[in-house]
Design an enzyme around this catalytic site. Structure first.
Site, PDB file in Angstrom:
ATOM      1  N   ASN A   1      -6.815   3.166  -4.834  1.00  0.00           N
ATOM      2  CA  ASN A   1      -7.094   3.564  -3.460  1.00  0.00           C
ATOM      3  C   ASN A   1      -8.073   4.747  -3.527  1.00  0.00           C
ATOM      4  OD1 ASN A   1      -6.878   3.966  -0.619  1.00  0.00           O
ATOM      5  ND2 ASN A   1      -4.817   3.098  -0.698  1.00  0.00           N
TER       6      ASN A   1
ATOM      7  N   GLY B   1     -16.565   4.559  -2.628  1.00  0.00           N
ATOM      8  CA  GLY B   1     -17.969   4.272  -2.896  1.00  0.00           C
ATOM      9  C   GLY B   1     -18.345   4.532  -4.346  1.00  0.00           C
TER      10      GLY B   1
ATOM     11  N   ASN C   1       0.840  -1.194   0.000  1.00  0.00           N
ATOM     12  CA  ASN C   1       0.000   0.000   0.000  1.00  0.00           C
ATOM     13  C   ASN C   1       0.877   1.248   0.000  1.00  0.00           C
ATOM     14  OD1 ASN C   1      -1.771   2.071   0.527  1.00  0.00           O
ATOM     15  ND2 ASN C   1      -2.569   1.220   2.434  1.00  0.00           N
TER      16      ASN C   1
ATOM     17  N   CYS D   1      -2.098   5.252   0.591  1.00  0.00           N
ATOM     18  CA  CYS D   1      -3.070   5.686   1.597  1.00  0.00           C
ATOM     19  C   CYS D   1      -3.005   7.205   1.739  1.00  0.00           C
ATOM     20  CB  CYS D   1      -2.804   5.030   2.949  1.00  0.00           C
ATOM     21  SG  CYS D   1      -3.936   5.656   4.210  1.00  0.00           S
TER      22      CYS D   1
ATOM     23  N   GLY E   1     -15.652   1.587  -5.718  1.00  0.00           N
ATOM     24  CA  GLY E   1     -17.093   1.814  -5.867  1.00  0.00           C
ATOM     25  C   GLY E   1     -17.920   0.641  -6.346  1.00  0.00           C
TER      26      GLY E   1
END
Ligand SMILES: Cc1cc2nc3c(=O)[nH]c(=O)nc-3n(C[C@H](O)[C@H](O)[C@H](O)COP(=O)(O)OP(=O)(O)OC[C@H]3O[C@@H](n4cnc5c(N)ncnc54)[C@H](O)[C@@H]3O)c2cc1C
Ligand SMILES: Cc1cc2nc3c(=O)[nH]c(=O)nc-3n(C[C@H](O)[C@H](O)[C@H](O)COP(=O)(O)O)c2cc1C
Ligand code: FES
Lengths: 305, 264
Positions: free
Chosen positions: A194, A219, A127, A130, A246
């Site tokens: 992300n 989303g 990752n 973030c 999403g």
């Protein structure tokens, strides 16, 4: 039986429906709502070398067609993960992918070295995207910078005994440049995207909705953008893409596969519907059956132009 | 905890902006206890409605095991609660629950229950359970903005041994903060337990009183929530533990916490 299996980095997953990091814990809680064994893989909440407290509240806000979060990678650290979470993962049939973040090359590689020893981990998701934490000395996020992306992926690739999936940020001018950097640095797959950096304001109090002022948008609001980016990257790199952003229902999942994703991850949808992952899986299975699709490759990247 | 589609038995306005919604569901009626909450997916009624994306948490207001129903008591403050108020008898509602830990009820001579505004919602079931368990005398302190927010007094009078009411505007009861008469009672050096739910400043004040008079207090807290089940790590509250100060999750580790553990 429909063949839903998908191959990523030499690993065969039973189906292309994975969970998104940070949106499913490590499966224990949502395992009370759905059968975890059905999932293609569980991607655990990102862990870091040392424990982190995360950001101050509020960490969550509702927004049109999605949500904002500024969790800030709260986690108990790698050692704690190995001690408390791995025993649970061992008991599951589903493959486990572990997400790792760090503040420096060393933090990434040290964490990866510790995880090398854990047999049941199928792959590592790195990752570097973030939006809610500081990324070393970089202004912005590691994955906003081609060189930093390459440096970290190369470094983890060097020490890792497991396949490496690079998770990248959509907050860039040209995401194909970052994707190419990941591929060149040796990443086995790309997970995208992300959250988008975002914010909101309460007009009554005139305060930001999030304690950390800014956060990440996820989303359905981000789905069309995620989809477009997956399609672009599919046309640029050869390594497999795991699509995320999403996805709320099975139709969304099929769209991602048609745009080139070898698998998809379900994130925010879980919060709204704790059975989202298996609901989506059922729909995808039905679509494969009805359209007589024998192999995901018949669908992957096959939008009709 | 489960996710279920529940039938709405009734959804009635009982005061200005305040609604009582009854749900028929055997599982929720059997499992829910005072202080726990449910996470509701509020449906859009019309195309122009701004339906909330995330679920909305509401305390379990009253449980009726015999009739297999639970009720929610809520105030309309934004789009989610407005749309919820428009749902009707016979409609289906997607509900996760029961969630959270709930209040712990132990025998004590006096139970002092302090409510601020809609804090009364989960405290009604608490009053009922203390009464049913014959766990001790009940002193109910109800504070609110105005008389519209003081609800179910005649029902509560049947259960509580004492009810004290205060409002910010003096439209009913004394015009002061509810913590003021509550302190008068606490001064009497009682062997008691405190329970409270309400706005943050009130809870902080109650925690201070509990400390001052060395009485154990359980406080029901609020935080913005996404998952409601401890997964997203979105609803933290700082808590003192032996390992130092750490974030716990209001949805999973709470919403009820011991006052002395909370870092304000
Ligand atoms: C565990 C728990 C139990 C709850 N139980 C009840 C209950 O039994 N009855 C009840 O009426 N409410 C209860 N609440 C509060 C309730 O969840 C909120 O009122 C609701 O989510 C608001 O949704 P909305 O879409 O109408 O408002 P939104 O559109 O989300 O918010 C409208 C405005 O109100 C503010 N706001 C939102 N939530 C709160 C809040 N909790 N406190 C103060 N201001 C807020 C927002 O900042 C915004 O400015 C509970 C909350 C929690 C966490
Ligand atoms: C509350 C929350 C926490 C998240 N935590 C992480 C995380 O720890 N690591 C990570 O790589 N992505 C994290 N994400 C990003 C998601 O994995 C995903 O990439 C993003 O939310 C877009 O997908 P979605 O729209 O399906 O949620 C988080 C997202 C949310 C909403
Ligand atoms: S709302 Fe997700 S952890 Fe509490």
């Amino acid at each position: 039986m429909v063949n839903l299996s998908t191959k990523i980095a030499g690993i065969k997953f039973a189906n292309p429906i994975f969970t998104a990091s940070g949106c499913f814990g490590h499966g224990k809680t949502y395992g009370k709502f759905i059968n975890l064994d059905k999932l293609g893989a569980v991607v655990c909440k990102t862990i870091t070398l040392d424990a982190r407290q995360g950001n101050k509240p509020p960490r969550i806000a509702d927004t049109s067609g999605g949500m904002l979060n500024s969790i800030g990678l709260e986690n108990g650290g790698v050692d704690n993960f190995i001690k408390t979470v791995v025993p649970f993962l061992k008991k599951q049939k589903t493959k486990a992918i572990v997400s790792v973040a760090g503040n420096s090359e060393r933090e990434f590689t040290e964490a990866v070295k510790k995880l090398n020893k854990v047999k049941i981990i199928s792959a590592l998701e790195i990752n570097i995207s973030c939006p809610n934490v500081v990324h070393g000395k970089v202004k912005g996020l590691f994955s906003q910078c081609e060189n930093e992306t390459a440096k970290i992926i190369k470094a983890v690739k060097k020490v890792s005994k497991k396949p490496i999936i690079a998770k990248i940020s959509p907050n860039v001018t040209d995401i194909t440049i970052i994707a190419k950097a990941c591929e060149k640095a040796g990443a086995d797959a790309i997970c995208m995207i992300n959250t988008f950096q975002a914010m909101g304001v309460d007009i009554r109090t005139r305060k930001p909705l999030l304690g950390n002022i800014m956060g990440g948008l996820s989303g359905p609001a981000i789905k069309p953008i995620a989809l477009k980016m997956v399609w672009e990257v599919y046309n640029t790199v050869k390594i497999p893409i795991i699509g995320v952003g999403g996805i709320m229902d099975w139709e969304d999942a099929i769209e991602f596969i048609l745009c080139g994703a070898s698998a998809v991850q379900i994130g925010t949808a879980n919060f709204v519907n704790p059975t989202a992952c298996t609901d989506i899986l059922k729909g995808v299975e039905k679509y494969f059956k009805e359209n007589k699709i024998k192999n995901i490759n018949e669908l992957k990247g096959k939008i009709k132009l | 905890m489960k996710k279920q589609i529940c039938k709405i038995i009734s959804n009635k306005k009982i005061s200005k902006d305040i609604f009582l919604l009854e749900l028929e569901n055997k599982y929720l009626a059997e499992k829910s206890k005072a202080g726990q909450f449910v996470h509701v997916l509020v449906p859009a009624q019309n195309a122009e409605d701004k339906a909330p994306f995330l679920r909305r948490p509401f305390g379990v207001n009253l449980v009726d095991k015999k009739k297999n129903k639970i009720s929610l008591l809520y105030k309309v403050i934004g789009s989610g609660t407005k749309l919820l108020s428009q749902t009707q008898k016979g409609d289906a509602l997607d509900v996760m629950g029961p969630l959270g830990n709930g209040f712990e009820i132990k025998k004590a001579k006096e139970h002092i229950i302090i409510s601020g505004g809609m804090g009364i919602a989960p405290l009604m079931q608490l009053v009922k359970e203390i009464k049913e368990k014959k766990a001790g005398k009940i002193h109910l302190y109800l504070g609110a903005k105005d008389k519209n927010e003081i609800v179910f007094v005649s029902y509560l009078k049947k259960l509580a041994d004492e009810i004290v009411i205060t409002t910010d505007d003096g439209s009913i009861g004394e015009k002061c903060l509810i913590t003021m008469p509550a302190e008068k009672l606490l001064k009497q050096n009682l062997s008691a337990k405190i329970y409270a739910c309400g706005p943050y400043p009130m809870l902080k004040c109650v925690a201070g009183l509990a400390k001052k008079y060395k009485i154990q207090a359980q406080l029901s807290l609020e935080e913005k929530m996404a998952c409601g089940v401890g997964v997203c790590l979105g609803c933290p509250i700082k808590i003192k533990t032996k390992q130092g100060d750490i974030y716990k999750m209001v949805c999973k580790d709470g919403p009820v916490f011991n006052a002395e553990d909370i870092i304000w």
